[in-house]
Design an enzyme around this catalytic site. Structure first.
Site, PDB file in Angstrom:
ATOM      1  CB  CYS A  77      10.680  -0.722   3.150  1.00 18.84           C
ATOM      2  SG  CYS A  77      11.360  -0.427   1.515  1.00 18.84           S
ATOM      3  CB  SER A  98       5.133  -7.091   6.619  1.00 16.79           C
ATOM      4  OG  SER A  98       4.289  -8.223   6.400  1.00 16.79           O
ATOM      5  CD  GLU A 146       8.998  -2.224   8.548  1.00 19.93           C
ATOM      6  OE1 GLU A 146       9.519  -1.545   7.645  1.00 19.93           O
ATOM      7  OE2 GLU A 146       8.448  -3.323   8.338  1.00 19.93           O
ATOM      8  CG  PHE A 164      -0.242   0.294   2.526  1.00 20.97           C
ATOM      9  CD1 PHE A 164       0.044   1.581   2.938  1.00 20.97           C
ATOM     10  CD2 PHE A 164       0.128  -0.752   3.363  1.00 20.97           C
ATOM     11  CE1 PHE A 164       0.692   1.833   4.141  1.00 20.97           C
ATOM     12  CE2 PHE A 164       0.771  -0.519   4.560  1.00 20.97           C
ATOM     13  CZ  PHE A 164       1.059   0.777   4.957  1.00 20.97           C
TER      14      PHE A 164
END
Length: 512
Positions: free
Chosen positions: A294, A239, A396, A162
């Protein structure tokens, strides 16, 4: 082209539905619908149709049927379509950025940067005739020639996240297509609009039907792609837990796979760093796109209490000017998080750090944005005194949160980075060339910056982390993209001279 926001069904007043693009035609698999939110307002902006297994299989069949003709299309003709596509992306930039903002929440200037990075990958794909030339050697033996060709895989698939609904798909299918493959794309169901709009632009550029297909969906669609024998390769960004599942499932089903996972990116701030420059860099790298990158710098490792205290003082002062708000106001620095659930998760990490002994210096939990009180906002947050055993450090966060870890030496800072399970990106702020070189040589991370906070490789290099940030042997886009979407075939050829017949040779053939 028809609008992606056509309205064949109206389950609720003023609600539009985003469907699929199969064999060049818009399709609606309306068995299941999911709300797509405008994160800035917290309201449902549209709905997306979630593909059934049968719909995904139809898309794969369309790609398989289109493959023979597309494989035999000269690379120069494929590249010409990409040249037209690039122009259409630029011509429609304002519309694309608006779609990103409405469904993701990204501010216009950030959305424009995402689009530009995607366009640069299209530019690289335009070099297909050069990239696919192969290798040739004459007379590897008496009268024997040998060459290598880079042939397409067939039907390949991409599953994208996303946080970059435009850039990450453009990492994948432009290169896959110019290499002669056909493609099935499964974008994030949280912000499908911009991805589908851009796919339509590619068809407007002249792409034949079936070469690129887009199916929106959830795990049912993903599993259909991972298990279908017609799909030869899968590229994924998301992820780490999902990346590991994608990789293990795809490879168990005989597919080539690259699965890019999560990150915990550290910035070492040395005592000799240009602190003003470091603070400016960290502001953008930690809080840009609400930290939903990321490659976001989420941990600053200060070497020595003196530099740590100075960093905290300057950062906390600079953060007072940060503006969080709706995507429609270009004066804002960053926007909301993607969903209310993700906002609550980010706030939970801040709460846990505080409860485990860290100090929240700048608190961005649950800010009030006038006129957008129901939006999914978290303001810029700065936390000092974080340690490696805290949950907020180990995982994260994926939000606008910068944590500061204090260490005494550079070796201790590097050990901290090398011990972490993720190895996506990192950087060091220093004026010392020797320290910078030692850092880049010995840090166990895939992408490294020296006074560069977001060392995202340009399109003609490749993007990929180490350790549990990447599953697979090849990184995304650039030269590795060519290798990922092709198979090398080596041909050795000899034409015997007329009238010359040789007897059988039973020893291993050599150049002698």
């Amino acid at each position: 082209m028809n609008s992606i926001l056509k309205e064949p069904l109206q389950p609720a007043a003023n609600t539009t539905i985003t469907g699929h693009l199969i064999n060049g035609q818009e399709r609606l698999d309306a068995a299941r619908l999911q709300d797509v939110y405008n994160p800035s307002t917290g309201e449902v902006g549209s709905q997306v149709a979630l593909a059934s297994k049968a719909t995904v299989e139809e898309a794969i069949a369309a790609a398989q049927a289109a493959f023979p003709a597309w494989r035999d299309t000269p690379p120069a003709k494929r590249a010409r379509i990409m040249f037209k596509f690039k122009q259409l992306l630029e011509d429609n930039a304002a519309r694309i950025c608006e779609l990103i903002g409405r469904e993701h929440g990204k501010i216009a200037h950030d959305a424009a940067g995402e689009l530009q990075r995607g366009i640069e990958n299209v530019e690289y794909a335009c070099a297909a005739p050069e990239l696919l030339k192969g290798e040739y050697t004459r007379n590897v033996g008496p009268g024997i020639d040998s060459w290598s060709e880079f042939q397409p895989m067939g039907v390949v698939a991409g599953i994208t996240p996303f946080n970059f609904p435009v850039m990450v798909p453009l990492w994948m299918y432009p290169m896959a297509l110019v290499c002669g493959n056909t493609f099935v794309l499964k974008p994030s169901e949280r912000d499908p609009g911009p991805t589908l709009f851009i796919a339509q632009l590619l068809h407007e550029a002249g792409l034949p039907p079936g070469v690129l297909n887009v199916v929106n969906g959830d795990k049912e669609a993903v599993d259909a792609l991972l298990t279908d024998k017609r799909v030869q390769a899968v590229s994924f960004v998301g992820s780490t837990p999902i990346a590991e599942y994608i990789y293990s499932t795809a490879t168990a089903n005989g597919k080539r796979c690259q699965a890019l996972g999560g990150a915990k990116n550290h910035a070492i701030v040395m005592p000799d760093a240009d602190l003003d420059n470091a603070v400016s860099s960290l502001l953008g790298a930690a809080f840009g796109s609400s930290g939903e990158r990321c490659m976001a710098l989420s941990v600053a490792v200060a070497v020595g209490d003196e530099i740590a205290d100075a960093l905290i003082a300057k950062m906390s002062q600079a953060m007072q000017a940060l503006k969080v708000g709706a995507f429609s106001d270009a004066n804002n620095d960053f926007g909301p998080l993607i969903t209310a659930q993700h906002r609550d998760k980010v706030v939970g990490f801040v709460d846990s750090a505080e409860s485990q002994g860290a100090r929240v210096v700048v608190d961005g939990r649950m800010p009030t944005v006038p006129g957008y009180e129901q939006g999914f906002y978290v303001g810029g947050t700065l936390i000092d005194g974080v340690t490696a055993d805290m949950d907020s450090y180990k995982q994260e966060i994926f939000g606008p949160v910068l944590q500061v870890v204090r260490v005494k030496t550079m070796d201790e800072a590097m050990q901290l980075i090398n011990d972490h399970e993720y190895g996506n990106g990192t950087c060091i702020y220093t004026r010392d060339g020797e320290a910078a070189r030692w850092f880049s040589d010995h840090v166990q991370v895939g992408m490294v910056g020296i006074n560069v906070p977001l060392p995202v490789p340009v399109a003609f290099h490749s993007f990929g982390g180490w350790k549990r940030s990447l599953f697979g042997d090849l990184s995304a886009y650039g030269p590795d993209g060519v290798r990922f979407y092709t198979r090398r075939k080596t041909i050795t050829q000899r034409w015997p001279s007329a009238g010359v017949r040789e007897g059988a040779v039973f020893s291993m053939p050599t150049m002698n």
